[in-house]
Design a protein around this motif. Structure first.
Motif, PDB file in Angstrom:
ATOM      1  N   VAL A   1       5.417   3.608  -2.032  1.00  0.00           N
ATOM      2  CA  VAL A   1       5.201   2.599  -1.317  1.00  0.00           C
ATOM      3  C   VAL A   1       3.858   1.796  -1.535  1.00  0.00           C
ATOM      4  CG1 VAL A   1       4.779   1.767   1.145  1.00  0.00           C
ATOM      5  CG2 VAL A   1       6.527   3.457   0.854  1.00  0.00           C
TER       6      VAL A   1
ATOM      7  N   LEU B   1       0.425   1.612   1.524  1.00  0.00           N
ATOM      8  CA  LEU B   1       0.600   2.151   2.813  1.00  0.00           C
ATOM      9  C   LEU B   1      -0.434   1.950   3.930  1.00  0.00           C
ATOM     10  CD1 LEU B   1       1.209   5.838   1.191  1.00  0.00           C
ATOM     11  CD2 LEU B   1       2.955   4.588   2.572  1.00  0.00           C
ATOM     12  N   SER B   2      -0.006   2.230   5.176  1.00  0.00           N
ATOM     13  CA  SER B   2      -1.140   2.452   6.222  1.00  0.00           C
ATOM     14  C   SER B   2      -0.749   3.290   7.324  1.00  0.00           C
ATOM     15  CB  SER B   2      -0.771   0.926   6.883  1.00  0.00           C
ATOM     16  OG  SER B   2       0.568   1.027   7.663  1.00  0.00           O
TER      17      SER B   2
ATOM     18  N   VAL C   1       2.866   5.621   9.046  1.00  0.00           N
ATOM     19  CA  VAL C   1       3.238   6.949   8.790  1.00  0.00           C
ATOM     20  C   VAL C   1       3.392   7.456  10.342  1.00  0.00           C
ATOM     21  CG1 VAL C   1       2.262   9.248   8.370  1.00  0.00           C
ATOM     22  CG2 VAL C   1       1.890   7.330   6.911  1.00  0.00           C
TER      23      VAL C   1
ATOM     24  N   MET D   1       8.047  10.521   6.263  1.00  0.00           N
ATOM     25  CA  MET D   1       6.790  10.030   5.099  1.00  0.00           C
ATOM     26  C   MET D   1       6.549  11.150   4.241  1.00  0.00           C
ATOM     27  SD  MET D   1       6.852   6.857   5.510  1.00  0.00           S
ATOM     28  CE  MET D   1       5.494   6.293   4.631  1.00  0.00           C
TER      29      MET D   1
ATOM     30  N   VAL E   1       5.375  10.708   0.227  1.00  0.00           N
ATOM     31  CA  VAL E   1       5.354   9.659  -0.448  1.00  0.00           C
ATOM     32  C   VAL E   1       3.935   9.175  -0.938  1.00  0.00           C
ATOM     33  CG1 VAL E   1       5.327   6.865   0.519  1.00  0.00           C
ATOM     34  CG2 VAL E   1       6.679   8.601   1.399  1.00  0.00           C
TER      35      VAL E   1
ATOM     36  N   GLY F   1       1.243   6.219  -2.585  1.00  0.00           N
ATOM     37  CA  GLY F   1       1.050   4.472  -2.273  1.00  0.00           C
ATOM     38  C   GLY F   1      -0.443   4.295  -2.581  1.00  0.00           C
TER      39      GLY F   1
ATOM     40  N   GLU G   1      -4.208   2.689  -0.783  1.00  0.00           N
ATOM     41  CA  GLU G   1      -5.030   2.415   0.316  1.00  0.00           C
ATOM     42  C   GLU G   1      -6.436   1.715  -0.192  1.00  0.00           C
ATOM     43  OE1 GLU G   1      -4.600   1.770   3.507  1.00  0.00           O
ATOM     44  OE2 GLU G   1      -4.053   3.663   4.531  1.00  0.00           O
TER      45      GLU G   1
ATOM     46  N   VAL H   1       1.058  10.978   1.181  1.00  0.00           N
ATOM     47  CA  VAL H   1       1.203  11.413   2.655  1.00  0.00           C
ATOM     48  C   VAL H   1       1.463  13.034   2.568  1.00  0.00           C
ATOM     49  CG1 VAL H   1       2.544  11.366   4.756  1.00  0.00           C
ATOM     50  CG2 VAL H   1       2.190   9.292   3.234  1.00  0.00           C
TER      51      VAL H   1
ATOM     52  N   PHE I   1      -3.444  11.211   5.002  1.00  0.00           N
ATOM     53  CA  PHE I   1      -3.441  10.982   3.609  1.00  0.00           C
ATOM     54  C   PHE I   1      -4.502  12.085   2.555  1.00  0.00           C
ATOM     55  CE2 PHE I   1      -2.700   6.691   5.313  1.00  0.00           C
ATOM     56  CZ  PHE I   1      -1.473   6.588   5.135  1.00  0.00           C
TER      57      PHE I   1
END
Length: 412
Positions: A251, A254-255, A259, A267, A270, A272, A274, A367, A383
């Motif tokens: 992803v 992510l945020s 999640v 999640m 996963v 991603g 940030e 995650v 994270f």
């Protein structure tokens, strides 16, 4: 005669005193409803914290800030209408947005009205690329920047994989898909397929069909280029179909809210990117960043996410530029921002002059497992930072930017 004269002098001074403490209004256009309402809540909380801290320190140019908020529901037309409302109330700086199309539209209307606009959750390259303009700044990273850090991590740790892309059919979705294909050398669509989700009016059947095509593709990597509720629905469906057990899910943006809403079980694992997590200040040895984290936790009993950090940083940086320049005039403030380097919530950042992109370190994150998350004090430590890339390496160069702009080589 002396007493009436004294009264007259006091009466003459009163309007000046009232004028001196008149608030400076700033405008936040953000989604309180709709697909991105969770991100909108974070934006508002971050902005309010910045305003409170600035006002407790004496305000800006001796005047307090007043935050005006309007619901955009992440719609372009509504965001433009919000900008018009702000202009009627004397706002010279607005910020916000949860999609790139919204930011581009709001920024354009702000420019027409002589107002600065700072984009928050707006990742399409076009925001500071083909659609970039003089009165628009972007604090969040671009799709190019996310793709660079992800591409490097995946090339080192998961080389020679086949990709399947599920992307939102809008400016950001197309931008991110293109950038990530280039970064991962997955441009061949015959081997690395894709499905486009309608930007408006997508149905359950659209998400399900896209995931079924991904499952049938025998790809190793499933890239989901979606945000907000669209992403949450797709991730849950992917988990129900067992795709997370046979494909690595990516992803790109992510945020914390994603999640939390989708659930850590869904999640887990996963990968991603940030621009900021609550762990970054500790990693980058940022005292101001840690103070922001502590203040946010004290107010809301949860860790701040990147959306809150973005809104907070914008208010602080604009206020700093006004204070340094001694003026609310936008041309003067722009000059104070361009090429300005600073440290606030992490390591050094810069407002780049030629495109008004904020150049900053970008992080690849993964995650954590549900067990790890529930063991953390607030059960929201989502994270692990697995890779980082300096902003100068991640951001497009001047040559890249000029290639995208064509003949329009300066911001107008």
């Amino acid at each position: 005669m002396e007493r009436p004269l004294l009264v007259c002098c006091l009466l003459a001074i009163l309007p000046l005193a009232a004028q001196a403490v008149e608030p400076i209004p700033i405008g936040l256009t953000y989604p309180r409803t709709g697909n991105y309402k969770a991100e909108g809540l974070e934006l508002n909380r971050g902005a309010l914290l910045a305003v409170d801290q600035i006002n407790s320190g004496g305000g800006v140019l001796g005047r307090p800030l007043e935050l005006l908020g309007e619901n955009s529901a992440a719609r372009e037309i509504t965001a433009q209408q919000n900008i018009e409302k702000f202009a009627q109330r004397g706002v010279t700086m607005a910020f916000g947005g949860a999609t790139s199309d919204e930011a581009i539209a709001a920024g354009k209307r702000a420019h027409e009205l002589g107002m600065l606009y700072f984009a928050t959750l707006s990742y399409a390259n076009d925001v500071t690329g083909s659609q970039g303009q003089r009165y628009l700044f972007r604090e969040s990273n671009s799709a190019w920047m996310s793709a660079k850090v992800l591409g490097e991590y995946l090339a080192w740790h998961m080389p020679h994989r086949r990709y399947y892309y599920i992307m939102l059919d809008d400016t950001w979705g197309r931008s991110m898909e293109s950038a990530l294909r280039t970064a991962t050398n997955s441009q061949d669509r015959a081997s690395n397929g894709y499905s486009a989700i309608p930007a408006k009016g997508a149905r359950h059947a659209d998400y399900l069909k896209a995931l079924q095509k991904a499952a049938a593709s025998e790809s190793d990597m499933l890239v989901i280029v979606l945000l907000g509720d669209d992403l949450m629905r797709t991730i849950r469906l992917a988990s129900n179909l067992g795709l997370s057990k046979k494909m690595q899910i990516i992803v790109p943006n992510l945020s914390k809210s994603i999640v939390r809403e989708a659930g850590p079980t869904v999640m887990a694992g996963v990968i991603g990117t940030e621009a900021w997590t609550w762990r970054v200040p500790e990693q980058e040895k940022s005292p101001e960043g840690q103070a922001f984290v502590d203040a946010f936790i004290a107010q809301h009993h949860e860790y701040p996410g990147s959306a809150a950090a973005s809104a907070y940083s914008i208010v602080r940086q604009w206020a700093d530029a006004v204070q340094r320049s001694g003026s609310l005039d936008n041309e003067t403030v722009i000059a104070a921002l361009e090429n300005h380097r600073y440290q606030l919530l992490k390591d050094e950042q810069q407002w780049r002059a030629f495109d008004h992109q904020n150049v900053q370190t970008i992080y690849a994150v993964k995650v954590k497992s549900r067990d790890e998350i529930v063991r953390s004090p607030l059960k929201q430590d989502y994270f692990d930072i697995i890779h980082r890339m300096d902003g100068e390496a991640a951001a497009p160069s001047l040559d890249d930017w000029q290639q995208e702009r064509g003949d329009n080589l300066t911001l107008q």
